[in-house]
Motif scaffolding. Structure first.
Motif, PDB file in Angstrom:
ATOM      1  N   PRO A 154      -6.639  -4.829  -6.055  1.00 19.06           N
ATOM      2  CA  PRO A 154      -7.951  -5.017  -5.416  1.00 19.06           C
ATOM      3  C   PRO A 154      -8.087  -6.387  -4.753  1.00 19.06           C
ATOM      4  O   PRO A 154      -8.716  -6.505  -3.700  1.00 19.06           O
ATOM      5  CB  PRO A 154      -8.945  -4.860  -6.569  1.00 19.06           C
ATOM      6  CG  PRO A 154      -8.232  -3.997  -7.562  1.00 19.06           C
ATOM      7  CD  PRO A 154      -6.783  -4.389  -7.448  1.00 19.06           C
ATOM      8  N   GLU A 155      -7.488  -7.411  -5.336  1.00 15.67           N
ATOM      9  CA  GLU A 155      -7.536  -8.753  -4.741  1.00 15.67           C
ATOM     10  C   GLU A 155      -6.807  -8.771  -3.399  1.00 15.67           C
ATOM     11  O   GLU A 155      -7.254  -9.411  -2.442  1.00 15.67           O
ATOM     12  CB  GLU A 155      -6.925  -9.794  -5.688  1.00 15.67           C
ATOM     13  CG  GLU A 155      -7.716 -10.024  -6.951  1.00 15.67           C
ATOM     14  CD  GLU A 155      -7.472  -8.969  -8.045  1.00 15.67           C
ATOM     15  OE1 GLU A 155      -6.464  -8.207  -7.963  1.00 15.67           O
ATOM     16  OE2 GLU A 155      -8.295  -8.897  -8.959  1.00 15.67           O
ATOM     17  N   GLU A 156      -5.664  -8.076  -3.340  1.00 13.50           N
ATOM     18  CA  GLU A 156      -4.924  -8.000  -2.077  1.00 13.50           C
ATOM     19  C   GLU A 156      -5.694  -7.204  -1.037  1.00 13.50           C
ATOM     20  O   GLU A 156      -5.677  -7.553   0.149  1.00 13.50           O
ATOM     21  CB  GLU A 156      -3.543  -7.384  -2.308  1.00 13.50           C
ATOM     22  CG  GLU A 156      -2.616  -8.304  -3.087  1.00 13.50           C
ATOM     23  CD  GLU A 156      -1.360  -7.609  -3.578  1.00 13.50           C
ATOM     24  OE1 GLU A 156      -0.339  -8.304  -3.673  1.00 13.50           O
ATOM     25  OE2 GLU A 156      -1.399  -6.394  -3.879  1.00 13.50           O
ATOM     26  N   ASP A 157      -6.374  -6.156  -1.469  1.00 12.72           N
ATOM     27  CA  ASP A 157      -7.208  -5.383  -0.551  1.00 12.72           C
ATOM     28  C   ASP A 157      -8.292  -6.274   0.048  1.00 12.72           C
ATOM     29  O   ASP A 157      -8.528  -6.262   1.259  1.00 12.72           O
ATOM     30  CB  ASP A 157      -7.878  -4.205  -1.267  1.00 12.72           C
ATOM     31  CG  ASP A 157      -6.883  -3.195  -1.807  1.00 12.72           C
ATOM     32  OD1 ASP A 157      -5.711  -3.190  -1.364  1.00 12.72           O
ATOM     33  OD2 ASP A 157      -7.281  -2.405  -2.684  1.00 12.72           O
TER      34      ASP A 157
ATOM     35  N   VAL B 115       0.844  -1.199   0.000  1.00 10.83           N
ATOM     36  CA  VAL B 115       0.000   0.000   0.000  1.00 10.83           C
ATOM     37  C   VAL B 115       0.879   1.248   0.000  1.00 10.83           C
ATOM     38  O   VAL B 115       0.631   2.194  -0.750  1.00 10.83           O
ATOM     39  CB  VAL B 115      -0.967   0.008   1.209  1.00 10.83           C
ATOM     40  CG1 VAL B 115      -1.650   1.353   1.365  1.00 10.83           C
ATOM     41  CG2 VAL B 115      -2.011  -1.104   1.076  1.00 10.83           C
ATOM     42  N   GLY B 116       1.921   1.231   0.826  1.00 13.86           N
ATOM     43  CA  GLY B 116       2.841   2.364   0.882  1.00 13.86           C
ATOM     44  C   GLY B 116       3.522   2.641  -0.446  1.00 13.86           C
ATOM     45  O   GLY B 116       3.767   3.793  -0.805  1.00 13.86           O
ATOM     46  N   ALA B 117       3.794   1.572  -1.199  1.00 21.54           N
ATOM     47  CA  ALA B 117       4.435   1.719  -2.507  1.00 21.54           C
ATOM     48  C   ALA B 117       3.413   1.949  -3.621  1.00 21.54           C
ATOM     49  O   ALA B 117       3.791   2.209  -4.767  1.00 21.54           O
ATOM     50  CB  ALA B 117       5.270   0.480  -2.825  1.00 21.54           C
ATOM     51  N   GLY B 118       2.138   1.837  -3.265  1.00 15.04           N
ATOM     52  CA  GLY B 118       1.079   2.048  -4.260  1.00 15.04           C
ATOM     53  C   GLY B 118       0.953   0.919  -5.267  1.00 15.04           C
ATOM     54  O   GLY B 118       0.484   1.127  -6.382  1.00 15.04           O
ATOM     55  N   VAL B 119       1.360  -0.289  -4.885  1.00 14.56           N
ATOM     56  CA  VAL B 119       1.329  -1.413  -5.818  1.00 14.56           C
ATOM     57  C   VAL B 119       0.351  -2.513  -5.392  1.00 14.56           C
ATOM     58  O   VAL B 119       0.373  -3.606  -5.942  1.00 14.56           O
ATOM     59  CB  VAL B 119       2.740  -2.020  -6.026  1.00 14.56           C
ATOM     60  CG1 VAL B 119       3.673  -1.010  -6.681  1.00 14.56           C
ATOM     61  CG2 VAL B 119       3.325  -2.530  -4.711  1.00 14.56           C
TER      62      VAL B 119
END
Length: 111
Positions: free
Chosen positions: A86-89, A79-83
């Protein structure tokens, strides 16, 4: 929406079982081999009533807290790297909610 935390789906219990050992594993195995409290529209949605002793619930909660903490560290870096995807969320939210359900059961069992 109100939720009965003592009811968990077969999927939630199977996922939980993958991350526990000892008596907690055996109790989950026995529960999963029993008749569901409510049959779901498909097997992974069958509902089981959780009625474990406080010590077993505490062990499960601890195991899941450790597991979700490890997952959260990896997720937070993505999340911090912006990568993050949606599946990981969705996966992060699923594990967090599952761990919280066991945590609430642990608090209720201690009363």
């Amino acid at each position: 929406m109100q939720e009965n935390l003592n009811l968990m789906t077969r999927r939630e219990l199977l996922d939980t079982q993958k991350n526990v050992s000892g008596e907690a594993f055996m109790q989950l195995k026995a529960l999963l081999n029993s008749t569901p409290h409510v049959n779901g529209i498909e097997p992974k949605l069958d509902l089981f009533l959780i009625a474990f002793e406080a010590s077993v619930i505490s062990d499960i909660s601890y195991f899941l807290e450790s597991y979700t903490w490890d997952l959260a560290e990896v997720y937070a870096s993505k999340v911090g790297a912006g990568v993050n995807t949606p599946e990981e969320d969705e996966e992060h939210l699923y594990w967090q909610v599952l761990q919280e359900k066991w945590g609430y059961l642990e608090m209720a069992a201690d009363i």
